[in-house]
Structure formats: structure tokens, C-alpha cells
Design a protein around this motif. Structure first.
Motif, PDB file in Angstrom:
ATOM      1  N   SER A  10       0.854  -1.184   0.000  1.00  0.00           N
ATOM      2  CA  SER A  10       0.000   0.000   0.000  1.00  0.00           C
ATOM      3  C   SER A  10       0.889   1.233   0.000  1.00  0.00           C
ATOM      4  CB  SER A  10      -0.880   0.034   1.248  1.00  0.00           C
ATOM      5  OG  SER A  10      -1.630  -1.121   1.353  1.00  0.00           O
ATOM      6  N   GLN A  11       0.482   2.234  -0.770  1.00  0.00           N
ATOM      7  CA  GLN A  11       1.241   3.471  -0.767  1.00  0.00           C
ATOM      8  C   GLN A  11       0.328   4.637  -1.060  1.00  0.00           C
ATOM      9  OE1 GLN A  11       4.087   2.369  -3.773  1.00  0.00           O
ATOM     10  NE2 GLN A  11       3.260   3.850  -5.184  1.00  0.00           N
ATOM     11  N   LEU A  12       0.765   5.790  -0.640  1.00  0.00           N
ATOM     12  CA  LEU A  12       0.039   7.020  -0.864  1.00  0.00           C
ATOM     13  C   LEU A  12       0.806   7.813  -1.918  1.00  0.00           C
ATOM     14  CD1 LEU A  12      -2.397   8.604   0.147  1.00  0.00           C
ATOM     15  CD2 LEU A  12      -0.910   9.709   1.797  1.00  0.00           C
ATOM     16  N   SER A  13       0.157   8.091  -3.042  1.00  0.00           N
ATOM     17  CA  SER A  13       0.835   8.797  -4.126  1.00  0.00           C
ATOM     18  C   SER A  13       0.940  10.282  -3.811  1.00  0.00           C
ATOM     19  CB  SER A  13       0.100   8.592  -5.445  1.00  0.00           C
ATOM     20  OG  SER A  13      -1.137   9.261  -5.416  1.00  0.00           O
ATOM     21  N   LEU A  14       1.723  10.989  -4.596  1.00  0.00           N
ATOM     22  CA  LEU A  14       1.901  12.422  -4.390  1.00  0.00           C
ATOM     23  C   LEU A  14       0.609  13.195  -4.600  1.00  0.00           C
ATOM     24  CD1 LEU A  14       5.345  12.910  -6.143  1.00  0.00           C
ATOM     25  CD2 LEU A  14       4.877  12.784  -3.698  1.00  0.00           C
ATOM     26  N   SER A  15      -0.294  12.654  -5.414  1.00  0.00           N
ATOM     27  CA  SER A  15      -1.561  13.332  -5.660  1.00  0.00           C
ATOM     28  C   SER A  15      -2.584  13.053  -4.555  1.00  0.00           C
ATOM     29  CB  SER A  15      -2.137  12.904  -7.014  1.00  0.00           C
ATOM     30  OG  SER A  15      -2.433  11.528  -6.996  1.00  0.00           O
ATOM     31  N   GLY A  16      -2.209  12.220  -3.574  1.00  0.00           N
ATOM     32  CA  GLY A  16      -3.088  11.931  -2.461  1.00  0.00           C
ATOM     33  C   GLY A  16      -3.945  10.684  -2.649  1.00  0.00           C
ATOM     34  N   LYS A  17      -3.733   9.950  -3.744  1.00  0.00           N
ATOM     35  CA  LYS A  17      -4.506   8.732  -3.990  1.00  0.00           C
ATOM     36  C   LYS A  17      -3.855   7.549  -3.272  1.00  0.00           C
ATOM     37  CE  LYS A  17      -6.485   9.952  -8.422  1.00  0.00           C
ATOM     38  NZ  LYS A  17      -6.689   9.512  -9.804  1.00  0.00           N
ATOM     39  N   PHE A  18      -4.705   6.682  -2.749  1.00  0.00           N
ATOM     40  CA  PHE A  18      -4.258   5.472  -2.068  1.00  0.00           C
ATOM     41  C   PHE A  18      -4.140   4.362  -3.103  1.00  0.00           C
ATOM     42  CE2 PHE A  18      -5.198   1.589   0.373  1.00  0.00           C
ATOM     43  CZ  PHE A  18      -4.179   1.670   1.304  1.00  0.00           C
ATOM     44  N   ILE A  19      -2.957   3.756  -3.224  1.00  0.00           N
ATOM     45  CA  ILE A  19      -2.705   2.706  -4.205  1.00  0.00           C
ATOM     46  C   ILE A  19      -2.383   1.417  -3.454  1.00  0.00           C
ATOM     47  CG2 ILE A  19      -1.264   1.958  -6.119  1.00  0.00           C
ATOM     48  CD1 ILE A  19      -0.668   4.946  -6.615  1.00  0.00           C
ATOM     49  N   SER A  20      -3.141   0.364  -3.752  1.00  0.00           N
ATOM     50  CA  SER A  20      -2.954  -0.931  -3.120  1.00  0.00           C
ATOM     51  C   SER A  20      -2.760  -1.977  -4.204  1.00  0.00           C
ATOM     52  CB  SER A  20      -4.180  -1.261  -2.270  1.00  0.00           C
ATOM     53  OG  SER A  20      -4.059  -2.543  -1.746  1.00  0.00           O
ATOM     54  N   THR A  21      -1.656  -2.728  -4.137  1.00  0.00           N
ATOM     55  CA  THR A  21      -1.383  -3.759  -5.128  1.00  0.00           C
ATOM     56  C   THR A  21      -1.011  -5.059  -4.420  1.00  0.00           C
ATOM     57  OG1 THR A  21       0.924  -3.074  -5.268  1.00  0.00           O
ATOM     58  CG2 THR A  21      -0.570  -2.154  -6.890  1.00  0.00           C
ATOM     59  N   PRO A  22      -1.471  -6.211  -4.942  1.00  0.00           N
ATOM     60  CA  PRO A  22      -1.096  -7.497  -4.353  1.00  0.00           C
ATOM     61  C   PRO A  22       0.378  -7.803  -4.612  1.00  0.00           C
ATOM     62  CG  PRO A  22      -2.548  -7.826  -6.225  1.00  0.00           C
ATOM     63  CD  PRO A  22      -2.430  -6.359  -6.014  1.00  0.00           C
ATOM     64  N   SER A  23       0.971  -8.583  -3.732  1.00  0.00           N
ATOM     65  CA  SER A  23       2.380  -8.941  -3.891  1.00  0.00           C
ATOM     66  C   SER A  23       2.547  -9.938  -5.033  1.00  0.00           C
ATOM     67  CB  SER A  23       2.915  -9.551  -2.603  1.00  0.00           C
ATOM     68  OG  SER A  23       2.295 -10.802  -2.363  1.00  0.00           O
ATOM     69  N   GLN A  24       3.779 -10.105  -5.462  1.00  0.00           N
ATOM     70  CA  GLN A  24       4.062 -11.046  -6.545  1.00  0.00           C
ATOM     71  C   GLN A  24       3.769 -12.477  -6.087  1.00  0.00           C
ATOM     72  OE1 GLN A  24       8.062 -10.865  -8.037  1.00  0.00           O
ATOM     73  NE2 GLN A  24       7.590 -12.117  -9.817  1.00  0.00           N
TER      74      GLN A  24
END
Length: 70
Positions: A10-24
Motif C-alpha cells: 500500500s502506498q500514498l501517491s503524491l496526488s493523495g490517492k491510495f494505491i494498493s497492489t497485491p504482492s508477486q
């Protein structure tokens, strides 16, 4: 800020959007489960497709939201 938990990142982008991606590892795991369901010849093709859909749907719902430490 990057947080790794429950099989995803999980990460918070510079534009303020929350990005969640599954692991490999989680992605490889779901691919193996789908392959196993599709190759199970005890059931008809229609049943295997329905089972595959439910497996993918459950995995997608699990990885939709990640719990972040902060």
C-alpha cells in the motif's frame, strides 16, 4: 509512504490517492489455484469456469483493501 501487509503493498501517491497492489507471491498463488481448478477434469467445463470465477472474485475482494499500519 509504502506499507507492506497481508500479501500486498500500500502506498500514498503524491496526488493523495491510495494505491494498493497485491504482492508477486499472492499473484503467483492465485494463478496456480486457477490453473488447478481449470485442469480438474472431474467436473464439466461450465462448473470449472464457475468455480474459477468464484476463486478469482474472492481473491480480488480480499486484495481490494489493505490495512495500513498508519
Amino acid at each position: 509512504m509504502v506499507s507492506t501487509s497481508l500479501g500486498g503493498t500500500s502506498q500514498l501517491s503524491l496526488s493523495g490517492k491510495f494505491i494498493s497492489t497485491p504482492s508477486q507471491k499472492a499473484t503467483i498463488s492465485i494463478k496456480a489455484k486457477v490453473k488447478e481448478v481449470i485442469k480438474d477434469s472431474r467436473f464439466t467445463l461450465e462448473h470449472r469456469i464457475n468455480k474459477c470465477g468464484s476463486v478469482v472474485r474472492g481473491w480480488r475482494n480480499y486484495h481490494r483493501f489493505c490495512v495500513s499500519a498508519q
